[in-house]
Design a protein around this motif. Structure first.
Motif, PDB file in Angstrom:
ATOM      1  N   UNK A   1     -52.884  30.721   8.169  1.00 31.73           N
ATOM      2  CA  UNK A   1     -51.825  30.813   9.155  1.00 31.73           C
ATOM      3  C   UNK A   1     -50.654  31.560   8.499  1.00 31.73           C
ATOM      4  N   UNK A   2     -50.165  32.601   9.155  1.00 32.86           N
ATOM      5  CA  UNK A   2     -49.061  33.364   8.534  1.00 32.86           C
ATOM      6  C   UNK A   2     -47.746  32.584   8.569  1.00 32.86           C
ATOM      7  N   UNK A   3     -47.103  32.533   7.433  1.00 33.01           N
ATOM      8  CA  UNK A   3     -45.808  31.870   7.347  1.00 33.01           C
ATOM      9  C   UNK A   3     -44.709  32.906   7.503  1.00 33.01           C
ATOM     10  N   UNK A   4     -43.513  32.438   7.758  1.00 37.79           N
ATOM     11  CA  UNK A   4     -42.358  33.320   7.845  1.00 37.79           C
ATOM     12  C   UNK A   4     -41.181  32.600   7.209  1.00 37.79           C
ATOM     13  N   UNK A   5     -40.374  33.339   6.511  1.00 40.25           N
ATOM     14  CA  UNK A   5     -39.135  32.817   5.970  1.00 40.25           C
ATOM     15  C   UNK A   5     -37.986  33.473   6.715  1.00 40.25           C
ATOM     16  N   UNK A   6     -36.878  32.778   6.790  1.00 39.46           N
ATOM     17  CA  UNK A   6     -35.697  33.364   7.405  1.00 39.46           C
ATOM     18  C   UNK A   6     -34.480  32.957   6.591  1.00 39.46           C
ATOM     19  N   UNK A  16     -29.025  30.380   2.686  1.00 40.73           N
ATOM     20  CA  UNK A  16     -30.195  29.549   2.423  1.00 40.73           C
ATOM     21  C   UNK A  16     -31.435  30.274   2.914  1.00 40.73           C
ATOM     22  N   UNK A  17     -32.503  30.143   2.157  1.00 41.49           N
ATOM     23  CA  UNK A  17     -33.799  30.651   2.583  1.00 41.49           C
ATOM     24  C   UNK A  17     -34.545  29.517   3.250  1.00 41.49           C
ATOM     25  N   UNK A  18     -34.997  29.752   4.462  1.00 40.23           N
ATOM     26  CA  UNK A  18     -35.674  28.719   5.240  1.00 40.23           C
ATOM     27  C   UNK A  18     -37.133  29.105   5.459  1.00 40.23           C
ATOM     28  N   UNK A  19     -37.955  28.097   5.683  1.00 38.61           N
ATOM     29  CA  UNK A  19     -39.400  28.257   5.802  1.00 38.61           C
ATOM     30  C   UNK A  19     -39.876  27.878   7.198  1.00 38.61           C
ATOM     31  N   UNK A  20     -40.823  28.658   7.707  1.00 38.76           N
ATOM     32  CA  UNK A  20     -41.524  28.300   8.933  1.00 38.76           C
ATOM     33  C   UNK A  20     -43.014  28.495   8.686  1.00 38.76           C
ATOM     34  N   UNK A  21     -43.850  27.555   9.134  1.00 43.86           N
ATOM     35  CA  UNK A  21     -45.289  27.697   8.925  1.00 43.86           C
ATOM     36  C   UNK A  21     -45.926  28.707   9.876  1.00 43.86           C
ATOM     37  N   UNK A  47     -38.419  25.976  17.239  1.00 44.41           N
ATOM     38  CA  UNK A  47     -39.338  26.867  16.521  1.00 44.41           C
ATOM     39  C   UNK A  47     -40.151  26.111  15.477  1.00 44.41           C
ATOM     40  N   UNK A  48     -39.501  25.235  14.727  1.00 42.80           N
ATOM     41  CA  UNK A  48     -40.209  24.515  13.674  1.00 42.80           C
ATOM     42  C   UNK A  48     -41.170  23.474  14.239  1.00 42.80           C
ATOM     43  N   UNK A  49     -40.826  22.881  15.370  1.00 41.46           N
ATOM     44  CA  UNK A  49     -41.769  21.952  16.011  1.00 41.46           C
ATOM     45  C   UNK A  49     -42.997  22.707  16.512  1.00 41.46           C
ATOM     46  N   UNK A  50     -42.775  23.868  17.117  1.00 40.67           N
ATOM     47  CA  UNK A  50     -43.915  24.667  17.583  1.00 40.67           C
ATOM     48  C   UNK A  50     -44.783  25.076  16.398  1.00 40.67           C
ATOM     49  N   UNK A  51     -44.145  25.541  15.336  1.00 37.22           N
ATOM     50  CA  UNK A  51     -44.898  25.929  14.146  1.00 37.22           C
ATOM     51  C   UNK A  51     -45.708  24.776  13.583  1.00 37.22           C
ATOM     52  N   UNK A  52     -45.105  23.611  13.529  1.00 36.75           N
ATOM     53  CA  UNK A  52     -45.798  22.428  13.025  1.00 36.75           C
ATOM     54  C   UNK A  52     -46.989  22.069  13.913  1.00 36.75           C
ATOM     55  N   UNK A  60     -55.499  19.990  11.966  1.00 40.42           N
ATOM     56  CA  UNK A  60     -55.632  18.576  12.301  1.00 40.42           C
ATOM     57  C   UNK A  60     -54.487  17.699  11.833  1.00 40.42           C
ATOM     58  N   UNK A  61     -53.455  18.287  11.242  1.00 38.18           N
ATOM     59  CA  UNK A  61     -52.292  17.509  10.811  1.00 38.18           C
ATOM     60  C   UNK A  61     -51.045  18.381  10.950  1.00 38.18           C
ATOM     61  N   UNK A  62     -49.922  17.727  11.189  1.00 36.55           N
ATOM     62  CA  UNK A  62     -48.653  18.433  11.355  1.00 36.55           C
ATOM     63  C   UNK A  62     -48.192  18.999  10.016  1.00 36.55           C
ATOM     64  N   UNK A  63     -47.283  19.947  10.063  1.00 33.82           N
ATOM     65  CA  UNK A  63     -46.756  20.575   8.850  1.00 33.82           C
ATOM     66  C   UNK A  63     -45.520  19.817   8.376  1.00 33.82           C
ATOM     67  N   UNK A  64     -45.684  19.050   7.314  1.00 30.97           N
ATOM     68  CA  UNK A  64     -44.557  18.278   6.796  1.00 30.97           C
ATOM     69  C   UNK A  64     -43.476  19.192   6.221  1.00 30.97           C
ATOM     70  N   UNK A  65     -43.847  20.368   5.711  1.00 31.18           N
ATOM     71  CA  UNK A  65     -42.850  21.296   5.170  1.00 31.18           C
ATOM     72  C   UNK A  65     -41.918  21.795   6.277  1.00 31.18           C
ATOM     73  N   UNK A  66     -42.440  21.985   7.471  1.00 30.11           N
ATOM     74  CA  UNK A  66     -41.603  22.411   8.596  1.00 30.11           C
ATOM     75  C   UNK A  66     -40.608  21.316   8.963  1.00 30.11           C
TER      76      UNK A  66
END
Length: 94
Positions: A1-6, A16-21, A47-52, A60-66
């Motif tokens: 899955x492609x990640x994106x930083x912003x 701050x550098x932020x992460x999205x899954x 956006x982060x909820x959608x990514x998660x 099969x599991x949510x993204x805890x990093x998001x």
């Protein structure tokens, strides 16, 4: 899955550098654009909820990093919550 930083610039000038899954964050933010603090937090939350959820659908599991990133954004935003003119600039999408 492609990640994106912003990269964002907070009202005090700190960055701050932020992460999205997921690249979905690119649908919510435009590089160089300033957002009212509340609007920025709401966009980041959505956006982060959608990514998660995209991670959940694929693995099969949510993204805890998001969710960790969202918590950090919400915590930082609290520092500026009393300023009705506070804005966050999205410096770049990476």
């Amino acid at each position: 899955m492609p990640v994106m930083h912003f990269k964002v610039q907070w009202p005090d000038g700190s960055e701050a550098n932020c992460y999205s899954p997921s690249t979905v964050v690119g649908e919510f933010f435009v590089a160089g654009q300033r957002y009212a603090l509340g609007d920025f937090v709401e966009r980041a939350r959505e956006a982060l909820h959608i990514g998660s959820e995209r991670v959940r659908e694929k693995y099969g599991f949510a993204c805890s990093a998001a969710m960790d990133q969202l918590a950090q954004i919400e915590e930082l935003a609290q520092r500026f919550a009393t300023d009705p003119h506070a804005e966050v600039k999205v410096v770049e999408l990476i």
